[in-house]
Design an enzyme around this catalytic site. Structure first.
Site, PDB file in Angstrom:
ATOM      1  N   PHE A 110       0.804  -1.222   0.000  1.00 53.55           N
ATOM      2  CA  PHE A 110       0.000   0.000   0.000  1.00 53.55           C
ATOM      3  C   PHE A 110       0.832   1.265   0.000  1.00 53.55           C
ATOM      4  CE2 PHE A 110       0.895   0.015   4.494  1.00 53.55           C
ATOM      5  CZ  PHE A 110       0.664   1.296   4.952  1.00 53.55           C
ATOM      6  N   LYS A 111       2.091   1.166   0.394  1.00 56.85           N
ATOM      7  CA  LYS A 111       2.945   2.348   0.428  1.00 56.85           C
ATOM      8  C   LYS A 111       3.115   2.957  -0.965  1.00 56.85           C
ATOM      9  CE  LYS A 111       3.490   1.517   4.796  1.00 56.85           C
ATOM     10  NZ  LYS A 111       4.728   1.243   5.486  1.00 56.85           N
ATOM     11  N   ASP A 112       2.939   2.150  -2.010  1.00 60.54           N
ATOM     12  CA  ASP A 112       3.037   2.679  -3.374  1.00 60.54           C
ATOM     13  C   ASP A 112       1.988   3.754  -3.643  1.00 60.54           C
ATOM     14  OD1 ASP A 112       5.154   1.011  -4.231  1.00 60.54           O
ATOM     15  OD2 ASP A 112       3.760  -0.618  -4.680  1.00 60.54           O
ATOM     16  N   THR A 145       7.588   0.423   3.513  1.00 59.95           N
ATOM     17  CA  THR A 145       7.918   1.806   3.189  1.00 59.95           C
ATOM     18  C   THR A 145       9.282   1.893   2.521  1.00 59.95           C
ATOM     19  OG1 THR A 145       6.562   2.810   4.917  1.00 59.95           O
ATOM     20  CG2 THR A 145       8.439   4.070   4.164  1.00 59.95           C
TER      21      THR A 145
END
Length: 492
Positions: A110-112, A145
């Site tokens: 999800f950090k993308d 991250t």
């Protein structure tokens, strides 16, 4: 719109300056002076837009010194061909849960969703603020991250990035993704310790004025890609609003209908972004904060006391192996104001804990509830979801699904649908997922990928299989006390 520190002792700055600095001079985190309103008309308009257009529209409400045209251009690049299809699809797996898949980007996490747009925001911020020095980004990571930031910032002019991860606190896939990272401007170091050791080390460097002066002489200034940076947080509000729009477009909810949101939580940034979306006007009921065995947040919501003085557990959901949830400071600021937040943070720094007063505790628990999931419960959830729905989830998503199930069982008045943030591809934690399904596992990641794919009929992400054959570039392991020296070595 200007940005102010959560601790109230730094001068207001522009959005570009807040993104460039990352953290306020008084040690606080930047927040907008006010939360922009998301009107019903705006929400209807967003429902008709693409994800990139939604992102540009929503971020333009916060980043007022960026033009809409700049943001739209950057969002189209950030959420384009580097994503596997639609950036943030919502999947109905049965019951009340709606899975928000946030792992279709280049690093399968999800950090993308934030770190594909944030480098573009920072690059523009350097120009807007007339900055001539090189930005030196320091990142402490519990796994996802680090890779997302490395990939987002690699080979971008006037930026260098150094990532620090706990040597035994990430999955094999996460470690390979970081240690094989390409790019002339990147650096990766393992830390003897846990994520909190890495994060504290980065914070100490940011708070060292003498070191900042030394870097300035060398033509550098410090910035951050962690969720303490507002440039990381504001793009995360987008996908919760987008998910509501997609549910409405599918006819799954009525216009104005409330949803609940459940997020597997470590540093508190992802769930805070959802809360900010509610403050803007998104129809949301409660926020379900899902933790693993490092259940400091669960205890906080149950008792009003945040106490990091406890055993640290290495789990199969390592991105949540955190005892100091930095973004909780922003929630305190929104609830209690700068002065009380500053006092809470002083108590945390001195004794490792603080206790909310009754008023603040009541406000927070009216919005948030916390659950934690044990290792065995996490494995059981993975198997149960696959057996019942033929849907494969990773260990972090399993923690959240388990929490959402318990919340639904305990709250008959809960909102109709629960959006569960799915934060990583199951292949990022393939051995743990395969083990939960009762499959044979080994130290050969390629074989584990193949076993998992054959059993579940799911596709192995090329982004992960490709790293198995790449050269390992970064092998250094250091103590937290040596982080400052490693920064100097990197830029020398």
């Amino acid at each position: 719109m200007n940005y102010i520190s959560t601790r109230g002792q730094s001068a207001p700055v522009s959005a570009a300056q807040a993104i460039k600095q990352g953290i306020a001079p008084d040690g606080g985190l930047y927040m907008p002076e006010s939360i922009p309103a998301l009107t019903a008309d705006t929400l209807k308009e967003l429902c008709s837009l693409s994800y990139s257009e939604r992102a540009a529209k929503i971020m333009s409400l916060f980043l007022t010194d960026y033009t809409y045209e700049e943001l739209l251009s950057d969002c189209k690049e950030a959420y384009g061909d580097n994503f596997d299809g639609y950036a943030a699809p919502v999947v109905n797996v049965g019951g009340k849960a709606r899975i928000l898949e946030l792992w279709h980007g280049p690093t399968c996490a999800f950090k993308d969703m934030a770190l594909q747009i944030m480098p573009r925001l920072l690059s523009r911020a350097l120009t807007k603020t007339g900055e001539e020095r090189t930005a030196l980004i320091l990142v402490a990571t519990s796994g996802d991250t680090g890779k997302a930031a490395l990939e987002g910032y690699r080979d971008i002019d006037k930026i260098k990035i150094s990532v620090y991860y706990p040597v035994n606190g990430v999955s094999r896939a996460q470690k390979l993704q970081m240690t094989t990272q390409e790019g002339a401007n990147v650096n990766v170091c393992a830390i003897n310790g846990n994520f909190d050791d890495a994060q504290n080390g980065v914070k100490k460097i940011f708070g060292d004025t003498d070191f900042a002066a030394e870097l300035d002489k060398k033509g550098y200034f410090l910035s951050s890609a962690n969720s303490i940076n507002w440039g990381r947080l504001v793009p995360q509000t987008v996908y919760y609003i987008s998910a509501w729009c997609d549910l409405y477009n599918k006819g799954d909810i009525a216009f104005g209908e409330k949803i609940d949101i459940c997020v597997p939580t470590g540093n508190f940034g992802n769930i805070l972004a959802a809360y900010i979306a509610k403050l803007m006007g998104l129809p949301v009921g409660r926020f379900i904060c899902a933790s693993n065995s490092n259940n400091v947040l669960t205890d906080f919501f149950k008792t009003g006391t945040y106490d990091r003085n406890r055993d640290f557990h290495v789990t199969i959901s390592p991105s949540m192996d955190i005892l100091i949830s930095s973004n909780l400071e922003r929630l305190l600021f929104l609830t209690a104001g700068a002065e009380k937040t500053r006092n809470y943070m002083v108590s945390l720094a001195k004794g490792g804990k603080y206790t909310l007063d009754a008023e603040d505790y009541g406000k927070i628990t009216s919005e948030f509830v916390g659950y934690f999931t044990s290792e065995d419960e996490c494995r059981d959830e993975i198997k149960s979801v696959f057996d019942e729905h033929s849907y494969l989830i990773d260990t972090h998503t399993a923690v959240a699904v388990s929490a959402a199930d318990r919340y639904t069982a305990e709250n008959s008045d809960a909102s109709g649908k629960i959006v569960v943030a799915s934060t990583a591809s199951p292949y990022k934690f393939a051995s743990s997922v395969a083990g939960a399904l009762g499959l044979e596992i080994c130290d050969d990641d390629a074989k584990v990928f193949e076993t998992l794919s054959n059993h579940t009929g799911t596709k192995i992400p090329a982004q992960l299989s490709d790293v198995l054959t790449k050269e390992i570039r970064f092998k250094t392991v250091i103590d937290p006390a040596d982080m400052k020296a490693s920064v100097i070595d990197f830029i020398s």
